[in-house]
Design an enzyme around this catalytic site. Structure first.
Site, PDB file in Angstrom:
ATOM      1  N   ASN A  16       0.984  -1.295   0.006  1.00  0.00           N
ATOM      2  CA  ASN A  16       0.060  -0.024   0.111  1.00  0.00           C
ATOM      3  C   ASN A  16       0.751   1.307   0.152  1.00  0.00           C
ATOM      4  O   ASN A  16       1.677   1.445   1.114  1.00  0.00           O
ATOM      5  CB  ASN A  16      -0.883  -0.168   1.162  1.00  0.00           C
ATOM      6  CG  ASN A  16      -1.879   1.239   1.498  1.00  0.00           C
ATOM      7  OD1 ASN A  16      -1.700   2.085   0.472  1.00  0.00           O
ATOM      8  ND2 ASN A  16      -2.481   1.418   2.412  1.00  0.00           N
ATOM      9  N   TRP A  17       1.075   1.689  -1.226  1.00  0.00           N
ATOM     10  CA  TRP A  17       1.923   3.034  -1.269  1.00  0.00           C
ATOM     11  C   TRP A  17       1.435   4.519  -0.625  1.00  0.00           C
ATOM     12  O   TRP A  17       2.067   5.362  -0.650  1.00  0.00           O
ATOM     13  CB  TRP A  17       2.150   3.357  -2.855  1.00  0.00           C
ATOM     14  CG  TRP A  17       3.192   2.464  -3.285  1.00  0.00           C
ATOM     15  CD1 TRP A  17       3.665   1.061  -2.688  1.00  0.00           C
ATOM     16  CD2 TRP A  17       3.866   2.428  -4.598  1.00  0.00           C
ATOM     17  NE1 TRP A  17       4.653   0.699  -3.466  1.00  0.00           N
ATOM     18  CE2 TRP A  17       4.886   1.504  -4.613  1.00  0.00           C
ATOM     19  CE3 TRP A  17       3.777   3.237  -5.592  1.00  0.00           C
ATOM     20  CZ2 TRP A  17       5.630   1.162  -5.722  1.00  0.00           C
ATOM     21  CZ3 TRP A  17       4.599   3.095  -6.617  1.00  0.00           C
ATOM     22  CH2 TRP A  17       5.449   1.931  -6.841  1.00  0.00           C
ATOM     23  N   LYS A  18       0.033   4.304  -0.210  1.00  0.00           N
ATOM     24  CA  LYS A  18      -0.676   5.425   0.497  1.00  0.00           C
ATOM     25  C   LYS A  18      -0.383   6.755  -0.370  1.00  0.00           C
ATOM     26  O   LYS A  18      -0.310   6.547  -1.560  1.00  0.00           O
ATOM     27  CB  LYS A  18       0.150   5.498   1.955  1.00  0.00           C
ATOM     28  CG  LYS A  18      -0.330   4.264   2.750  1.00  0.00           C
ATOM     29  CD  LYS A  18       0.078   4.441   4.258  1.00  0.00           C
ATOM     30  CE  LYS A  18      -0.044   3.066   4.694  1.00  0.00           C
ATOM     31  NZ  LYS A  18       0.054   3.026   6.126  1.00  0.00           N
ATOM     32  N   HIS A 104      -9.571   1.158   5.202  1.00  0.00           N
ATOM     33  CA  HIS A 104      -8.287   1.277   5.836  1.00  0.00           C
ATOM     34  C   HIS A 104      -8.543   2.190   6.872  1.00  0.00           C
ATOM     35  O   HIS A 104      -9.228   3.106   6.930  1.00  0.00           O
ATOM     36  CB  HIS A 104      -7.215   1.692   4.617  1.00  0.00           C
ATOM     37  CG  HIS A 104      -5.760   1.733   5.358  1.00  0.00           C
ATOM     38  ND1 HIS A 104      -5.358   2.418   6.590  1.00  0.00           N
ATOM     39  CD2 HIS A 104      -4.749   0.957   5.226  1.00  0.00           C
ATOM     40  CE1 HIS A 104      -3.872   2.292   6.772  1.00  0.00           C
ATOM     41  NE2 HIS A 104      -3.686   1.096   6.041  1.00  0.00           N
ATOM     42  N   GLU A 106      -6.780   4.503   7.920  1.00  0.00           N
ATOM     43  CA  GLU A 106      -6.601   6.066   7.650  1.00  0.00           C
ATOM     44  C   GLU A 106      -7.703   6.400   6.953  1.00  0.00           C
ATOM     45  O   GLU A 106      -7.961   7.762   7.199  1.00  0.00           O
ATOM     46  CB  GLU A 106      -5.172   6.117   6.989  1.00  0.00           C
ATOM     47  CG  GLU A 106      -3.824   5.688   7.755  1.00  0.00           C
ATOM     48  CD  GLU A 106      -2.739   5.204   7.029  1.00  0.00           C
ATOM     49  OE1 GLU A 106      -2.847   4.945   5.702  1.00  0.00           O
ATOM     50  OE2 GLU A 106      -1.661   4.732   7.567  1.00  0.00           O
ATOM     51  N   GLU A 175      -5.125  -5.171  10.448  1.00  0.00           N
ATOM     52  CA  GLU A 175      -3.979  -4.050  10.546  1.00  0.00           C
ATOM     53  C   GLU A 175      -4.293  -3.366  12.078  1.00  0.00           C
ATOM     54  O   GLU A 175      -5.160  -2.478  12.123  1.00  0.00           O
ATOM     55  CB  GLU A 175      -4.240  -3.174   9.770  1.00  0.00           C
ATOM     56  CG  GLU A 175      -3.880  -3.563   8.329  1.00  0.00           C
ATOM     57  CD  GLU A 175      -3.272  -2.395   7.454  1.00  0.00           C
ATOM     58  OE1 GLU A 175      -2.337  -2.713   6.610  1.00  0.00           O
ATOM     59  OE2 GLU A 175      -3.844  -1.267   7.119  1.00  0.00           O
ATOM     60  N   GLY A 181       2.994   2.263  10.774  1.00  0.00           N
ATOM     61  CA  GLY A 181       3.791   3.017  10.803  1.00  0.00           C
ATOM     62  C   GLY A 181       4.821   3.368  11.957  1.00  0.00           C
ATOM     63  O   GLY A 181       5.328   4.509  12.136  1.00  0.00           O
ATOM     64  N   SER A 220       3.766  -2.417  10.303  1.00  0.00           N
ATOM     65  CA  SER A 220       5.226  -2.508  10.180  1.00  0.00           C
ATOM     66  C   SER A 220       5.828  -3.795   9.786  1.00  0.00           C
ATOM     67  O   SER A 220       6.790  -4.148  10.519  1.00  0.00           O
ATOM     68  CB  SER A 220       5.496  -2.118  11.969  1.00  0.00           C
ATOM     69  OG  SER A 220       5.346  -0.711  12.210  1.00  0.00           O
ATOM     70  N   GLY A 241       3.164  -1.266   4.195  1.00  0.00           N
ATOM     71  CA  GLY A 241       3.182   0.246   4.028  1.00  0.00           C
ATOM     72  C   GLY A 241       4.281   0.758   3.427  1.00  0.00           C
ATOM     73  O   GLY A 241       5.049   0.326   2.287  1.00  0.00           O
ATOM     74  N   GLY A 242       5.122   1.218   4.389  1.00  0.00           N
ATOM     75  CA  GLY A 242       6.553   1.830   4.312  1.00  0.00           C
ATOM     76  C   GLY A 242       7.328   0.724   3.451  1.00  0.00           C
ATOM     77  O   GLY A 242       7.970   1.304   2.798  1.00  0.00           O
TER      78      GLY A 242
HETATM   79  P1  13P Z   1       3.299   0.079   7.505  1.00  0.00           P
HETATM   80  O1  13P Z   1       3.700  -1.303   6.906  1.00  0.00           O
HETATM   81  O2  13P Z   1       4.055   1.493   7.114  1.00  0.00           O
HETATM   82  O3  13P Z   1       3.198   0.167   9.018  1.00  0.00           O
HETATM   83  O4  13P Z   1       1.692   0.387   7.009  1.00  0.00           O
HETATM   84  C1  13P Z   1       0.881  -0.753   6.886  1.00  0.00           C
HETATM   85  C2  13P Z   1      -0.286  -0.556   6.276  1.00  0.00           C
HETATM   86  O5  13P Z   1      -1.309   0.583   6.949  1.00  0.00           O
HETATM   87  C3  13P Z   1      -0.623  -0.892   5.182  1.00  0.00           C
HETATM   88  O6  13P Z   1      -2.011  -0.675   4.545  1.00  0.00           O
END
Ligand code: 13P
Length: 261
Positions: A16-18, A104, A106, A175, A181, A220, A241-242
């Site tokens: 997920n590149w957000k 998600h 977020e 999640e 993050g 993470s 994510g990251g």
């Molecule tokens: P991180 O891997 O950066 O913690 O993000 C997880 C995430 O929200 C994937 O959708």
């Protein structure tokens, strides 16, 4: 708690590149595409997906090749119309997506998306031929007072419609909000407890195929902890994510998934 290899469920490693409009996006995708081609024989049991921002979707899809799947990060419940700034599941599909993340944390936090809204998005996604990845997870205070399973159970009940086909083309992602993050990762026991809870829900709601619906862990995840997480029972992949932004990091996680030893 730890699993025997499940032949039934194909692992999915999803990125997920957000809201990151990487200048190197296309070259990262090309590296992923080429590595997936090299790993093709080994990779029989694992799918790989990247969900870039919507502005990059069609360009990313045009270089992704046959093995890297592409997805959206959200979709509107309606197919078209007066919804400024939104994007429909059909539009994602037309741009080359085959998956879409819905619910998600977020999106829930930034846009007030409720479980019922997520359910409508799930239906829209499936109606457009996309596979929705439905995200659930508890906040830190909810975990600390012992409410994690209750919260997740409610999210599942309300965001997954109890109708015939809704489980046919579906992925769930656990999640925990406090792990996103932050570098904080739940213990394998904590992950296993939640994934077992999700699996129990799925097999009750969809007796025919609930055992085959993929349940991803997200929060993470890195190449350092992926092996430990992916070994937990009922963990069928990751939502990253990251560590999905750079091909090198992301493909290291993918390699872990196809090489369980
Ligand atoms: P991180 O891997 O950066 O913690 O993000 C997880 C995430 O929200 C994937 O959708």
């Amino acid at each position: 708690m730890f699993k025997m290899v499940s032949a039934m469920v194909r692992t999915l490693i999803a990125g997920n590149w957000k809201m990151n409009g990487l200048s190197s996006a296309l070259s990262e995708i090309q590296i992923m595409r080429d590595q997936l081609a090299e790993l093709a024989e080994l990779a029989d049991g694992a799918d790989c997906l990247v969900c870039p921002p919507a502005t990059l979707l069609s360009r990313v899809a045009s270089v992704a090749g046959p093995r890297l799947r592409i997805g959206g990060q959200t979709c509107h419940r309606e197919d078209s119309g007066a919804h400024t700034g939104d994007i429909s599941a059909t539009m994602l599909a037309e741009a080359g997506a085959t998956y879409v993340i819905v619910g998600h944390s977020e999106r829930r936090a930034d846009h007030g998306e409720t479980d019922l809204e997520v359910a409508a998005q799930l239906c829209a996604a499936q109606g457009a031929g996309l596979t929705p990845i439905v995200c659930v997870g508890e906040s830190l205070p909810e975990r600390e007072v012992g409410d994690a399973l209750t919260v997740i159970g409610r999210q599942l009940q309300q965001s997954i419609p109890d109708v015939g086909q809704s489980g046919q083309n579906l992925v769930i992602a656990y999640e925990p909000i406090w792990a996103i993050g932050t570098g904080r990762v739940p213990t394998p026991e904590q992950i296993g407890e939640v994934h077992h809870h999700v699996r129990t829900f799925l097999t009750r709601r969809f007796p025919d195929h609930g055992a085959e619906i993929r349940i991803l862990y997200g929060g993470s995840m890195t190449s350092k902890n992926a092996r430990r997480i992916l070994q937990v029972a009922d963990v069928n992949g990751g939502l990253v994510g990251g560590a999905s932004l750079r091909a090198e990091d992301f493909m290291a996680i993918y390699r872990t998934a196809i090489d369980p030893d």
